[in-house]
Design an enzyme around this catalytic site. Structure first.
Site, PDB file in Angstrom:
ATOM      1  N   ARG A 194       1.347  12.438  -9.012  1.00  0.00           N
ATOM      2  CA  ARG A 194       1.837  11.074  -8.804  1.00  0.00           C
ATOM      3  C   ARG A 194       3.306  10.945  -9.207  1.00  0.00           C
ATOM      4  NH1 ARG A 194      -2.504   7.674  -7.675  1.00  0.00           N
ATOM      5  NH2 ARG A 194      -4.443   8.098  -8.765  1.00  0.00           N
ATOM      6  N   PHE A 244      -2.591  15.673   4.349  1.00  0.00           N
ATOM      7  CA  PHE A 244      -2.851  15.031   3.054  1.00  0.00           C
ATOM      8  C   PHE A 244      -1.612  15.169   2.183  1.00  0.00           C
ATOM      9  CE2 PHE A 244      -4.399  14.520  -1.232  1.00  0.00           C
ATOM     10  CZ  PHE A 244      -5.203  13.403  -1.089  1.00  0.00           C
ATOM     11  N   ASP A 253      -4.531   5.043   6.031  1.00  0.00           N
ATOM     12  CA  ASP A 253      -5.087   6.266   6.595  1.00  0.00           C
ATOM     13  C   ASP A 253      -6.176   5.867   7.597  1.00  0.00           C
ATOM     14  OD1 ASP A 253      -5.631   9.046   6.752  1.00  0.00           O
ATOM     15  OD2 ASP A 253      -7.042   8.965   5.102  1.00  0.00           O
ATOM     16  N   GLU A 256       0.849  -1.206   0.000  1.00  0.00           N
ATOM     17  CA  GLU A 256       0.000   0.000   0.000  1.00  0.00           C
ATOM     18  C   GLU A 256       0.877   1.245   0.000  1.00  0.00           C
ATOM     19  OE1 GLU A 256      -2.680   1.348  -0.448  1.00  0.00           O
ATOM     20  OE2 GLU A 256      -4.405   0.344   0.412  1.00  0.00           O
ATOM     21  N   ASP A 257       0.344   2.324  -0.556  1.00  0.00           N
ATOM     22  CA  ASP A 257       1.049   3.605  -0.474  1.00  0.00           C
ATOM     23  C   ASP A 257       0.878   4.215   0.911  1.00  0.00           C
ATOM     24  OD1 ASP A 257      -1.678   3.964  -0.867  1.00  0.00           O
ATOM     25  OD2 ASP A 257      -1.477   5.452  -2.455  1.00  0.00           O
TER      26      ASP A 257
HETATM   27  P1  5GP Z   1      -7.801   4.333   3.935  1.00  0.00           P
HETATM   28  O1  5GP Z   1      -8.816   3.348   3.452  1.00  0.00           O
HETATM   29  O2  5GP Z   1      -6.752   3.731   4.834  1.00  0.00           O
HETATM   30  O3  5GP Z   1      -8.473   5.529   4.565  1.00  0.00           O
HETATM   31  O4  5GP Z   1      -7.119   4.986   2.692  1.00  0.00           O
HETATM   32  C1  5GP Z   1      -6.396   4.291   1.790  1.00  0.00           C
HETATM   33  C2  5GP Z   1      -6.248   5.044   0.498  1.00  0.00           C
HETATM   34  O5  5GP Z   1      -6.701   6.401   0.585  1.00  0.00           O
HETATM   35  C3  5GP Z   1      -4.801   5.132   0.106  1.00  0.00           C
HETATM   36  O6  5GP Z   1      -4.390   3.978  -0.595  1.00  0.00           O
HETATM   37  C4  5GP Z   1      -4.783   6.381  -0.745  1.00  0.00           C
HETATM   38  O7  5GP Z   1      -5.129   6.086  -2.069  1.00  0.00           O
HETATM   39  C5  5GP Z   1      -5.844   7.274  -0.125  1.00  0.00           C
HETATM   40  N1  5GP Z   1      -5.236   8.232   0.819  1.00  0.00           N
HETATM   41  C6  5GP Z   1      -5.306   8.233   2.164  1.00  0.00           C
HETATM   42  N2  5GP Z   1      -4.599   9.255   2.691  1.00  0.00           N
HETATM   43  C7  5GP Z   1      -4.061   9.919   1.646  1.00  0.00           C
HETATM   44  C8  5GP Z   1      -3.188  11.062   1.543  1.00  0.00           C
HETATM   45  O8  5GP Z   1      -2.740  11.700   2.514  1.00  0.00           O
HETATM   46  N3  5GP Z   1      -2.842  11.424   0.270  1.00  0.00           N
HETATM   47  C9  5GP Z   1      -3.289  10.765  -0.840  1.00  0.00           C
HETATM   48  N4  5GP Z   1      -2.891  11.236  -2.006  1.00  0.00           N
HETATM   49  N5  5GP Z   1      -4.092   9.689  -0.772  1.00  0.00           N
HETATM   50  C10 5GP Z   1      -4.470   9.263   0.458  1.00  0.00           C
END
Ligand code: 5GP
Length: 174
Positions: free
Chosen positions: A163, A150, A101, A97-98
């Site tokens: 990106r 963010f 969050d 995963e990147d």
């Molecule tokens: P989660 O389900 O854990 O809330 O979020 C996962 C996805 O939300 C990440 O794979 C990403 O694509 C997006 N995301 C969450 N936080 C960020 C952030 O700070 N920046 C960006 N660009 N994408 C985020």
């Protein structure tokens, strides 16, 4: 209104940490059937560097998910838009995963993958934002724990922009 990106993690810092993660994974997964599952699109840059830092045999597959729209808030809905190309039964999976969050995406993927009978499933995320967690998820390999901002760059986007930045930064509007 103009946007500028304030650097949070430089390309050099990212490179060093990715190499460390690769060495750690290679040591742990030596002589195992490792599959890196790359969660698209955000993880493609991280995964490209991470796989080259893992000095052992592995297979790569891709999973397309949609959890965010054009904005910055999680909808909590995870949609699989492109599934894996091969089964993962009996294999040692690392989900790449990147960023974790709220944790909703990874929690959903863990549940989904467990139904496919892999030998093991772990998570490797470049970034981890513990302040935003909405579900308890175990991130086994973490690149950097970051504050609640963010971020963009190194695969991460804001409305599909940024990106291709080689570093990770925060969008500032003036
Ligand atoms: P989660 O389900 O854990 O809330 O979020 C996962 C996805 O939300 C990440 O794979 C990403 O694509 C997006 N995301 C969450 N936080 C960020 C952030 O700070 N920046 C960006 N660009 N994408 C985020």
């Amino acid at each position: 209104m103009t946007e500028r990106i304030v650097t949070m993690l430089s390309a050099e810092q990212i490179k060093c940490r990715v190499n460390e993660l690769g060495a750690q994974i290679a040591a742990e997964y030596k002589d195992r059937n490792l599959v890196l599952v790359v969660v698209l699109k955000g993880s493609f840059v991280f995964a490209a560097d991470l796989c080259r830092a893992i000095d052992s045999h592995l297979r790569i597959d891709f999973l397309g998910v949609r959890s965010y729209g054009e904005g910055t808030e999680s909808s909590g809905v995870v949609q699989i838009i492109q599934d894996l190309s091969r089964p993962i039964a009996g294999e040692d999976v690392i989900i790449v995963e990147d960023i974790v969050d709220t944790g909703l995406t990874i929690a959903h993927l863990m549940d989904l993958f467990r139904t496919r009978n892999p030998k093991s499933v772990k998570v490797c995320s470049l970034l981890y934002k513990p302040a935003r967690a909405r579900v308890a998820v175990n991130v086994d390999f973490v690149g950097f724990t970051i504050e609640d901002k963010f971020v963009v760059g190194y695969g991460l986007d804001f409305a599909e922009k940024y990106r291709n930045l080689p570093y990770i930064g925060v969008v500032e509007r003036t």
